[in-house]
Design an enzyme around this catalytic site. Structure first.
Site, PDB file in Angstrom:
ATOM      1  N   VAL A   1     -27.856  22.644  21.138  1.00 47.08           N
ATOM      2  CA  VAL A   1     -27.550  22.084  20.002  1.00 47.08           C
ATOM      3  C   VAL A   1     -28.741  21.608  18.553  1.00 47.08           C
ATOM      4  O   VAL A   1     -28.657  22.362  18.407  1.00 47.08           O
ATOM      5  CB  VAL A   1     -26.649  20.871  20.272  1.00 47.08           C
TER       6      VAL A   1
ATOM      7  N   GLU B   1     -18.734  22.048  34.400  1.00 41.91           N
ATOM      8  CA  GLU B   1     -20.148  21.785  34.764  1.00 41.91           C
ATOM      9  C   GLU B   1     -19.924  21.972  36.134  1.00 41.91           C
ATOM     10  O   GLU B   1     -18.912  21.944  36.423  1.00 41.91           O
ATOM     11  CB  GLU B   1     -20.437  19.935  33.927  1.00 41.91           C
TER      12      GLU B   1
ATOM     13  N   LYS C   1     -14.195   9.915  23.488  1.00 37.81           N
ATOM     14  CA  LYS C   1     -14.231  10.585  22.393  1.00 37.81           C
ATOM     15  C   LYS C   1     -13.051   9.498  21.198  1.00 37.81           C
ATOM     16  O   LYS C   1     -12.587   9.297  20.064  1.00 37.81           O
ATOM     17  CB  LYS C   1     -13.752  12.151  21.902  1.00 37.81           C
TER      18      LYS C   1
ATOM     19  N   ILE D   1     -15.588  20.242  14.208  1.00 33.99           N
ATOM     20  CA  ILE D   1     -14.404  19.739  13.657  1.00 33.99           C
ATOM     21  C   ILE D   1     -15.189  17.970  12.747  1.00 33.99           C
ATOM     22  O   ILE D   1     -15.217  17.552  13.627  1.00 33.99           O
ATOM     23  CB  ILE D   1     -13.249  19.736  14.211  1.00 33.99           C
TER      24      ILE D   1
ATOM     25  N   LYS E   1     -38.804  18.523  27.079  1.00 32.55           N
ATOM     26  CA  LYS E   1     -38.790  18.238  28.357  1.00 32.55           C
ATOM     27  C   LYS E   1     -40.252  18.604  29.226  1.00 32.55           C
ATOM     28  O   LYS E   1     -41.189  18.478  29.498  1.00 32.55           O
ATOM     29  CB  LYS E   1     -37.961  18.273  29.473  1.00 32.55           C
TER      30      LYS E   1
ATOM     31  N   VAL F   1     -17.789  13.719  18.721  1.00 34.95           N
ATOM     32  CA  VAL F   1     -15.875  14.284  18.687  1.00 34.95           C
ATOM     33  C   VAL F   1     -15.857  15.875  17.544  1.00 34.95           C
ATOM     34  O   VAL F   1     -16.362  15.705  16.695  1.00 34.95           O
ATOM     35  CB  VAL F   1     -15.425  13.584  17.822  1.00 34.95           C
TER      36      VAL F   1
ATOM     37  N   GLU G   1     -20.912  12.890  13.391  1.00 36.15           N
ATOM     38  CA  GLU G   1     -20.364  13.571  13.468  1.00 36.15           C
ATOM     39  C   GLU G   1     -19.375  14.246  14.748  1.00 36.15           C
ATOM     40  O   GLU G   1     -19.348  15.347  15.151  1.00 36.15           O
ATOM     41  CB  GLU G   1     -19.784  14.436  11.826  1.00 36.15           C
TER      42      GLU G   1
END
Length: 432
Positions: free
Chosen positions: A16, A192, A207, A138, A47, A134, A131
């Site tokens: 992200v 995961e 959420k 969207i 890191k 969740v 924002e």
């Protein structure tokens, strides 16, 4: 030309964070047009400073010490995309203490400690926007705060976890077992290595806690969300649901009736004609019902580099606009209504029930009578031979019933000698 350059400290440079840098660098002209100011990623927390990156030319911006960013007087806004609770919470509170605005994608942090963070932001006159926490790209949180500000929301239903929706979709479309589809989702990177948070509903619960707090303006705690995951859903449940006109989704539900609230996340039979039934794969959707506007639905990708980064940058743009207008810290809506949670007698739903029973006369009549004693009537019933005809499988969908009454029925059924097994019981939405 921009009047000023707003300098951003980016905590985290994973998927992200990389997307945020790409958008800020690639859309600079648009950002200046929207805000009247330039936006620059000034410093980036990583890191491993030696790790190779997909974006070059940033070596002079990279640090491995968060306080190089938090204590930098030139940094106006902190964008947090590292995730986790600690030390992230401390980073954000310390940044707010220094008057820096916050944009975060951290659902775990906001679900557990959002009230404390928002209180500190209000004290310091800072913005906190989240924002991206969740449903990825969207714009549901902004819609709840701004788009529905003149309406009263009474119900929200959400498919807010892409991993579980992918698994449910594959099971439904291919008739595959849960275990096999989970392994495939892990191989594709949708799940995961430890999928517990997703498949047991905890991610979706966080959420829904955020959505409920914003949509109903009540201070909901995470442990007040009733949670059940999808690990017990079988391909037989899905097949029988289809016969009766339903598909199974891990569905978050928040409902308000006369100021009493219920919030849950659980596998739910959704009628095939409901808009949420056609939300497949890793996509998310949130269905919102307002007293004035009626039914609306927000649909889109729930994760990914650019969808989530788009939501982050959208919040960043709002912060910058507020800086220009001098209104930072005034747009947040902290919970201000008294929280009243429904008891089980007021939680109303239809139910799907699947039983293995002795194959003898009068069994269905006894089950029907038990339901009638609890004021529960039946909408649909299927009966199939089971175990080579030695037993029978009864599948039924009830009319609307109280959760407390259905819980009592399940307890009674367990004690009946002609009931071999209660295979499944799911909430049902739609199909009225």
């Amino acid at each position: 030309m921009a009047e000023k350059v707003v300098k951003v400290g980016l905590l985290g440079f994973g998927t992200v964070g990389t997307g945020v840098v790409r958008i800020v660098q690639g859309h600079q002209d648009d950002l200046v047009k929207q805000t009247g100011m330039g936006i620059e990623v000034h410093k980036i927390l990583v890191k491993d400073k030696e790790k190779s990156r997909s974006i070059s030319g940033l070596d002079n911006k990279i640090t491995s010490d968060a306080y190089d960013i938090i204590n930098d007087p030139d940094v106006d806004v902190i964008v947090e995309v590292i995730g986790g609770i600690h030390p992230t919470k401390e980073y954000i509170l310390d940044a707010l203490e220094q008057g820096k605005h916050i944009v975060t994608a951290n659902k775990d942090l906001m679900a557990l400690h959002g009230a404390e963070i928002l209180a500190k932001a209000e004290e310091k006159g800072c913005d906190v926007f989240y924002e991206a926490s969740v449903a990825g790209g969207i714009p549901i949180l902004r819609a709840l705060v701004e788009g529905f500000s003149s309406d009263r929301i009474t119900k929200m239903m959400g498919i807010v976890n892409g991993t579980t929706n992918y698994i449910m979709t594959k099971m439904s479309q291919e008739g595959a077992d849960y275990t096999d589809v989970l392994k495939e989702a892990q191989a594709l990177g949708y799940a995961e290595a430890d999928p517990t948070s997703d498949v047991e509903g905890f991610d979706a619960a966080r959420k829904m806690a955020i959505l409920t707090t914003l949509g109903f303006r009540v201070p909901l705690k995470l442990d007040e969300v009733d949670v059940k995951g999808i690990s017990g859903v079988s391909k037989e449940d899905i097949a029988y649901g289809k016969k009766l006109g339903y598909v199974i989704k891990l569905l978050g539900l928040a409902r308000r009736d006369e100021d009493e609230v219920e919030v849950s996340v659980q596998p739910t039979m959704v009628h095939k004609d409901h808009p949420l039934a056609s939300v497949n794969g890793v996509f998310n959707a949130v269905y919102v019902h307002g007293e004035a506007v009626g039914e609306t639905m927000f649909y889109g990708p729930g994760a990914g580099e650019l969808p989530t980064a788009t939501a982050v940058v959208s919040d960043l743009v709002t912060v910058v606009k507020n800086m220009k207008l001098g209104v930072n810290g005034r747009g947040m809506v902290a919970p201000y209504k008294e929280k009243k949670l429904k008891d089980d007698s007021k939680k109303l739903s239809k139910y799907f029930l699947r039983l293995i029973v002795a194959d003898k006369r009068g069994v269905l009549a006894q089950i029907t009578q038990l339901l009638a004693n609890k004021n529960i009537s039946l909408d649909q019933v299927l009966q199939q031979p089971y175990n080579g005809g030695k037993q029978a499988e009864i599948i039924m969908v009830t009319h609307v019933a109280a959760k407390s009454d259905m819980n009592d029925v399940l307890l009674y059924l367990k004690d009946m000698d002609f009931i071999t097994e209660i295979k499944s019981c799911y909430r049902v939405e739609g199909g009225e």
